[in-house]
Write an enzyme that holds these catalytic residues in place. Structure first.
Site, PDB file in Angstrom:
ATOM      1  N   SER A  12       0.820  -1.211   0.000  1.00 46.57           N
ATOM      2  CA  SER A  12       0.000   0.000   0.000  1.00 46.57           C
ATOM      3  C   SER A  12       0.856   1.263   0.000  1.00 46.57           C
ATOM      4  CB  SER A  12      -0.938  -0.003   1.203  1.00 46.57           C
ATOM      5  OG  SER A  12      -0.210  -0.111   2.418  1.00 46.57           O
ATOM      6  N   LYS A 106       9.479   1.213   9.451  1.00 51.02           N
ATOM      7  CA  LYS A 106       9.385   1.634  10.847  1.00 51.02           C
ATOM      8  C   LYS A 106       9.517   0.419  11.753  1.00 51.02           C
ATOM      9  CE  LYS A 106       6.279   5.381   9.495  1.00 51.02           C
ATOM     10  NZ  LYS A 106       6.489   5.165   8.054  1.00 51.02           N
ATOM     11  N   ALA A 137      -1.257   5.611   3.581  1.00 47.85           N
ATOM     12  CA  ALA A 137      -1.022   5.399   2.156  1.00 47.85           C
ATOM     13  C   ALA A 137      -2.285   5.617   1.332  1.00 47.85           C
ATOM     14  CB  ALA A 137      -0.477   3.986   1.924  1.00 47.85           C
ATOM     15  N   LYS A 188       5.603   5.706  18.083  1.00 44.63           N
ATOM     16  CA  LYS A 188       4.179   6.006  17.883  1.00 44.63           C
ATOM     17  C   LYS A 188       3.363   4.720  17.733  1.00 44.63           C
ATOM     18  CE  LYS A 188       4.100   5.392  13.110  1.00 44.63           C
ATOM     19  NZ  LYS A 188       3.091   5.010  12.117  1.00 44.63           N
ATOM     20  N   ASP A 241       1.931  12.173  14.114  1.00 43.30           N
ATOM     21  CA  ASP A 241       1.890  10.758  13.751  1.00 43.30           C
ATOM     22  C   ASP A 241       1.388   9.901  14.910  1.00 43.30           C
ATOM     23  OD1 ASP A 241       2.138   8.650  12.023  1.00 43.30           O
ATOM     24  OD2 ASP A 241       4.313   8.524  12.119  1.00 43.30           O
ATOM     25  N   ASN A 253      -1.962  -0.856  14.361  1.00 42.86           N
ATOM     26  CA  ASN A 253      -1.517  -1.009  15.736  1.00 42.86           C
ATOM     27  C   ASN A 253      -2.596  -0.594  16.729  1.00 42.86           C
ATOM     28  OD1 ASN A 253       1.439  -1.914  15.715  1.00 42.86           O
ATOM     29  ND2 ASN A 253       1.416  -0.307  14.172  1.00 42.86           N
ATOM     30  N   GLU A 276       3.922  -3.537  13.076  1.00 45.71           N
ATOM     31  CA  GLU A 276       5.305  -3.146  13.344  1.00 45.71           C
ATOM     32  C   GLU A 276       5.542  -2.872  14.831  1.00 45.71           C
ATOM     33  OE1 GLU A 276       7.446  -3.509  11.180  1.00 45.71           O
ATOM     34  OE2 GLU A 276       6.626  -3.149   9.194  1.00 45.71           O
TER      35      GLU A 276
END
Length: 323
Positions: A12, A106, A137, A188, A241, A253, A276
């Site tokens: 993406s 990330k 994205a 983040k 972010d 997340n 992530e």
């Protein structure tokens, strides 16, 4: 107008970045993992898995193999953090002496504790520019108003990458704080999991935002002690972010945190969804321990994700440390 840009990763984000830079580059090479994606793009001009309704620019060319003599002006790494080391090693054959590398990945490698920029440097001998949100994205490819942060210690490199990315809708902020910008993009995700856990537990909004505020303050402390600029946490790649990733329903997340707060575990292998933040928690915990950094939010998230404690018990222990 930039001559050649390569984007590694046709997911993406990679597809969105390729579409974005096609406005400012003569040729954009989009590297894909599966040959059928090359065929889809060649015959339909679409990435059918991610954006079946979006026609890709005519100057985007899908690629399956890295070419040693390509030497693009800029290479964007838009792959999951788990793939960065392998991809950087394989792609270094097409890196020229003047090629600029940009990391959009990330995360932190565990147990080495190395960031994606450190891994890319190890494999290629070049320090990459850091690209860090607040970005989705899906909004980039739809030309929605978006701002991002790029970080490099070299002003000329920052300027060239900025020129490649900037459009009327896509604004680019620049900074020399590589450490702070990259750590913001990692932390983040952990903050988003923490907020999601609280939401999944159906905690009241006062409590949720108190936890998010504590995460913000801890992020500042972590970045400062690692040599970054604490003011970076106030910027787009920091507060912007963190807020986007923590609150938006589009955030993986945030969603994962909700599920764990509801005591629903996720099998990433069977779902093929990459989180992530989950991979970063243990690494960041080790970094904080090594540098004697307060990490109450990290401990809270780690306890829930790794089933050390129930969300309720972990939250009670966190709440006792709020002031």
């Amino acid at each position: 107008m930039i001559d050649k840009v390569s984007v590694i990763g046709a997911g993406s984000l990679g597809t969105a970045i390729a579409q974005l830079v096609s406005n400012n580059a003569e040729k954009v090479y989009l590297y894909v993992k599966r040959i059928e994606v090359v065929e889809d793009i060649l015959y339909t001009r679409r990435n059918l898995q991610y954006y079946p309704n979006t026609l890709l620019a005519s100057n985007i060319e899908p690629k399956y193999k890295y070419e040693p003599d390509l030497h693009p002006d800029i290479i964007f790494f838009c792959v999951p953090s788990s793939a960065v080391r392998t991809v950087a090693s394989e792609a270094k054959k097409m890196i020229g002496s003047d090629t600029i590398l940009v990391s959009a990945a990330k995360g932190i490698e565990y147990p080495s504790g190395k960031t994606m920029s450190q891994i890319i440097y190890e494999e290629t001998g070049k320090h990459p520019v850091i690209l860090s949100g607040p970005n989705f994205a899906s909004e980039i490819i739809m030309n929605k108003p978006t701002v991002t942060t790029i970080a490099s210690k070299e002003p000329k490199v920052n300027e060239k990458v900025k020129n490649a990315l900037t459009t009327e809708e896509f604004a680019v902020d620049t900074t020399s704080d590589v450490i702070g910008s990259e750590m913001c993009s990692i932390l983040k995700n952990i903050s988003a999991i923490a907020y999601g856990i609280c939401e999944g537990m159906n905690l009241n909004e006062n409590a949720r935002f108190a936890v998010l505020n504590k995460a913000f303050l801890e992020n500042k402390e972590i970045i400062t002690k690692l040599g970054g600029d604490p003011s970076t946490v106030d910027g787009y790649c920091g507060l912007g972010d963190m807020a986007l990733t923590s609150i938006s329903s589009q955030s993986r997340n945030h969603t994962m945190g909700i599920l764990y707060g509801q005591k629903i575990s996720i099998d990433e292998k069977s779902s093929s969804i990459l989180f992530e933040g989950k991979k970063s928690v243990l690494a960041v915990k080790e970094i904080c321990k090594k540098n004697n950094i307060n990490m109450d939010i990290i401990v809270f998230v780690n306890a829930v994700l790794n089933h050390q404690k129930s969300p309720e018990i972990a939250f009670i222990e966190l709440w006792r440390k709020m002031v």
